[in-house]
Motif scaffolding. Structure first.
Motif, PDB file in Angstrom:
ATOM      1  N   TYR A  65       0.834  -1.206   0.000  1.00 41.34           N
ATOM      2  CA  TYR A  65       0.000   0.000   0.000  1.00 41.34           C
ATOM      3  C   TYR A  65       0.866   1.253   0.000  1.00 41.34           C
ATOM      4  O   TYR A  65       0.546   2.246  -0.656  1.00 41.34           O
ATOM      5  CB  TYR A  65      -0.930  -0.013   1.215  1.00 41.34           C
ATOM      6  N   GLY A  66       1.968   1.215   0.749  1.00 42.81           N
ATOM      7  CA  GLY A  66       2.867   2.365   0.770  1.00 42.81           C
ATOM      8  C   GLY A  66       3.480   2.620  -0.594  1.00 42.81           C
ATOM      9  O   GLY A  66       3.596   3.777  -1.038  1.00 42.81           O
ATOM     10  N   MET A  67       3.864   1.562  -1.294  1.00 43.96           N
ATOM     11  CA  MET A  67       4.415   1.715  -2.631  1.00 43.96           C
ATOM     12  C   MET A  67       3.374   2.271  -3.603  1.00 43.96           C
ATOM     13  O   MET A  67       3.697   3.058  -4.496  1.00 43.96           O
ATOM     14  CB  MET A  67       4.953   0.374  -3.132  1.00 43.96           C
ATOM     15  N   ALA A  68       2.112   1.875  -3.425  1.00 46.03           N
ATOM     16  CA  ALA A  68       1.044   2.423  -4.270  1.00 46.03           C
ATOM     17  C   ALA A  68       0.906   3.923  -4.049  1.00 46.03           C
ATOM     18  O   ALA A  68       0.743   4.695  -4.996  1.00 46.03           O
ATOM     19  CB  ALA A  68      -0.277   1.714  -3.978  1.00 46.03           C
ATOM     20  N   GLU A  69       0.998   4.352  -2.794  1.00 51.07           N
ATOM     21  CA  GLU A  69       0.922   5.790  -2.510  1.00 51.07           C
ATOM     22  C   GLU A  69       2.102   6.542  -3.100  1.00 51.07           C
ATOM     23  O   GLU A  69       1.983   7.707  -3.484  1.00 51.07           O
ATOM     24  CB  GLU A  69       0.868   6.023  -0.995  1.00 51.07           C
ATOM     25  N   ASP A  70       3.246   5.879  -3.182  1.00 52.01           N
ATOM     26  CA  ASP A  70       4.445   6.519  -3.712  1.00 52.01           C
ATOM     27  C   ASP A  70       4.561   6.411  -5.232  1.00 52.01           C
ATOM     28  O   ASP A  70       5.570   6.837  -5.806  1.00 52.01           O
ATOM     29  CB  ASP A  70       5.694   5.903  -3.074  1.00 52.01           C
ATOM     30  N   GLY A  71       3.564   5.791  -5.878  1.00 58.90           N
ATOM     31  CA  GLY A  71       3.610   5.668  -7.332  1.00 58.90           C
ATOM     32  C   GLY A  71       4.602   4.642  -7.841  1.00 58.90           C
ATOM     33  O   GLY A  71       5.074   4.740  -8.980  1.00 58.90           O
ATOM     34  N   ARG A  72       4.920   3.643  -7.023  1.00 57.55           N
ATOM     35  CA  ARG A  72       5.919   2.639  -7.397  1.00 57.55           C
ATOM     36  C   ARG A  72       5.284   1.333  -7.861  1.00 57.55           C
ATOM     37  O   ARG A  72       5.911   0.276  -7.861  1.00 57.55           O
ATOM     38  CB  ARG A  72       6.861   2.385  -6.223  1.00 57.55           C
ATOM     39  N   VAL A  73       3.999   1.402  -8.262  1.00 55.50           N
ATOM     40  CA  VAL A  73       3.285   0.226  -8.758  1.00 55.50           C
ATOM     41  C   VAL A  73       2.703   0.528 -10.132  1.00 55.50           C
ATOM     42  O   VAL A  73       2.611   1.688 -10.547  1.00 55.50           O
ATOM     43  CB  VAL A  73       2.159  -0.198  -7.789  1.00 55.50           C
ATOM     44  N   ASN A  74       2.268  -0.527 -10.832  1.00 53.66           N
ATOM     45  CA  ASN A  74       1.662  -0.329 -12.144  1.00 53.66           C
ATOM     46  C   ASN A  74       0.158  -0.127 -12.022  1.00 53.66           C
ATOM     47  O   ASN A  74      -0.379  -0.023 -10.912  1.00 53.66           O
ATOM     48  CB  ASN A  74       1.998  -1.504 -13.074  1.00 53.66           C
ATOM     49  N   ALA A  75      -0.539  -0.100 -13.151  1.00 56.20           N
ATOM     50  CA  ALA A  75      -1.973   0.171 -13.152  1.00 56.20           C
ATOM     51  C   ALA A  75      -2.775  -0.921 -12.457  1.00 56.20           C
ATOM     52  O   ALA A  75      -3.910  -0.679 -12.037  1.00 56.20           O
ATOM     53  CB  ALA A  75      -2.466   0.345 -14.588  1.00 56.20           C
ATOM     54  N   ARG A  76      -2.207  -2.108 -12.325  1.00 58.97           N
ATOM     55  CA  ARG A  76      -2.884  -3.214 -11.634  1.00 58.97           C
ATOM     56  C   ARG A  76      -2.556  -3.229 -10.142  1.00 58.97           C
ATOM     57  O   ARG A  76      -3.016  -4.092  -9.407  1.00 58.97           O
ATOM     58  CB  ARG A  76      -2.485  -4.547 -12.260  1.00 58.97           C
ATOM     59  N   GLY A  77      -1.720  -2.280  -9.692  1.00 60.41           N
ATOM     60  CA  GLY A  77      -1.356  -2.209  -8.292  1.00 60.41           C
ATOM     61  C   GLY A  77      -0.195  -3.097  -7.907  1.00 60.41           C
ATOM     62  O   GLY A  77       0.107  -3.250  -6.720  1.00 60.41           O
ATOM     63  N   LEU A  78       0.513  -3.670  -8.901  1.00 63.32           N
ATOM     64  CA  LEU A  78       1.655  -4.536  -8.626  1.00 63.32           C
ATOM     65  C   LEU A  78       2.952  -3.738  -8.692  1.00 63.32           C
ATOM     66  O   LEU A  78       3.075  -2.820  -9.513  1.00 63.32           O
ATOM     67  CB  LEU A  78       1.712  -5.676  -9.649  1.00 63.32           C
ATOM     68  N   PRO A  79       3.936  -4.072  -7.842  1.00 64.80           N
ATOM     69  CA  PRO A  79       5.217  -3.356  -7.892  1.00 64.80           C
ATOM     70  C   PRO A  79       5.825  -3.385  -9.286  1.00 64.80           C
ATOM     71  O   PRO A  79       5.777  -4.403  -9.982  1.00 64.80           O
ATOM     72  CB  PRO A  79       6.081  -4.129  -6.887  1.00 64.80           C
ATOM     73  N   ARG A  80       6.411  -2.270  -9.677  1.00 67.18           N
ATOM     74  CA  ARG A  80       7.038  -2.197 -10.992  1.00 67.18           C
ATOM     75  C   ARG A  80       8.298  -3.061 -11.071  1.00 67.18           C
ATOM     76  O   ARG A  80       8.630  -3.582 -12.140  1.00 67.18           O
ATOM     77  CB  ARG A  80       7.382  -0.738 -11.322  1.00 67.18           C
ATOM     78  N   ARG A  81       9.008  -3.191  -9.966  1.00 66.51           N
ATOM     79  CA  ARG A  81      10.245  -3.968  -9.950  1.00 66.51           C
ATOM     80  C   ARG A  81       9.953  -5.419  -9.584  1.00 66.51           C
ATOM     81  O   ARG A  81       9.224  -5.705  -8.629  1.00 66.51           O
ATOM     82  CB  ARG A  81      11.247  -3.369  -8.959  1.00 66.51           C
ATOM     83  N   LEU A  82      10.547  -6.340 -10.337  1.00 68.62           N
ATOM     84  CA  LEU A  82      10.296  -7.757 -10.115  1.00 68.62           C
ATOM     85  C   LEU A  82      10.784  -8.213  -8.743  1.00 68.62           C
ATOM     86  O   LEU A  82      10.141  -9.046  -8.092  1.00 68.62           O
ATOM     87  CB  LEU A  82      10.964  -8.584 -11.218  1.00 68.62           C
ATOM     88  N   ASP A  83      11.912  -7.672  -8.282  1.00 68.02           N
ATOM     89  CA  ASP A  83      12.397  -8.099  -6.969  1.00 68.02           C
ATOM     90  C   ASP A  83      11.465  -7.639  -5.852  1.00 68.02           C
ATOM     91  O   ASP A  83      11.274  -8.353  -4.859  1.00 68.02           O
ATOM     92  CB  ASP A  83      13.832  -7.630  -6.722  1.00 68.02           C
TER      93      ASP A  83
END
Length: 202
Positions: A125-143
């Motif tokens: 949820y914190g990463m979503a607030e920081d814009g670090r996820v894609n349109a599906r809400g998944l982290p952009r980085r695989l790790d």
């Protein structure tokens, strides 16, 4: 923009996902219950929900407070109104979703409690607030994705489960590089004390 999950009194117990447009409130953590359970209250947006998955180490107990929630456990769907309940045992494919035009509030208890799931939820949820996820809400980085899947004890259902060994390998490598520690430090500050009237709830 930095995450705002800990900017107000008791705010760290309620987290918001601007992509999914839902919120999770930590009523009781695994640590607070001595490992017996984790208790969350979810504010689910109309049409919100998740995809089929399993949990390896805990059962999920759902109880609706307001609105309507559809909980699929195995091949069976449970349509729950206020007071309705359903249980997803460990290693059983399940998902939940709202088919209502109004928000749905429900509680979910993880038994036994799972600190890794709690941490993964806060980080996601914190990463979503920081814009670090894609349109599906998944982290952009695989790790990052691999770490969240691994620490939460969650296994995707269906064909996606074939990727689990690779994700676990990536997660282990990310831990060795300190990535998990960095995410935990950023998104999982100490929580405010639980409210007295829910501290012993299950």
């Amino acid at each position: 923009m930095p995450s705002t999950i800990d900017t107000a009194p008791h705010a760290s117990r309620r987290i918001w996902n601007p992509i999914q447009k839902d919120a999770a409130i930590f009523l009781v953590t695994a640590e607070e219950s001595g490992g017996a359970h984790t208790l969350l209250e979810i504010e689910l947006a109309p049409g919100g929900g998740n995809t089929l998955h399993t949990h390896t180490d805990f059962a999920e107990h759902f109880e609706v407070i307001e609105g309507e929630l559809v909980v699929q456990v195995g091949s069976q769907e449970h349509v729950l109104g206020p007071g309705g309940a359903a249980v997803a045992p460990p290693r059983t494919p399940h998902r939940f979703q709202s088919r209502s035009a109004r928000p749905t509030r429900f509680r979910v208890a993880l038994r036994p409690g799972h600190a890794g799931f709690e941490r993964a939820l806060r980080i996601g949820y914190g990463m979503a607030e920081d814009g670090r996820v894609n349109a599906r809400g998944l982290p952009r980085r695989l790790d990052h994705l691999a770490l969240l899947v691994d620490m939460s004890g969650t296994v995707p259902a269906g064909v996606a489960a074939l990727a689990l060994p690779l994700l676990r390998f990536i997660a282990a490598r990310a831990r060795r590089r300190g990535v998990e520690a960095e995410l935990t430090a950023r998104y999982c500050p100490p929580m405010a004390p639980a409210e007295p009237h829910v501290a012993g709830a299950a």
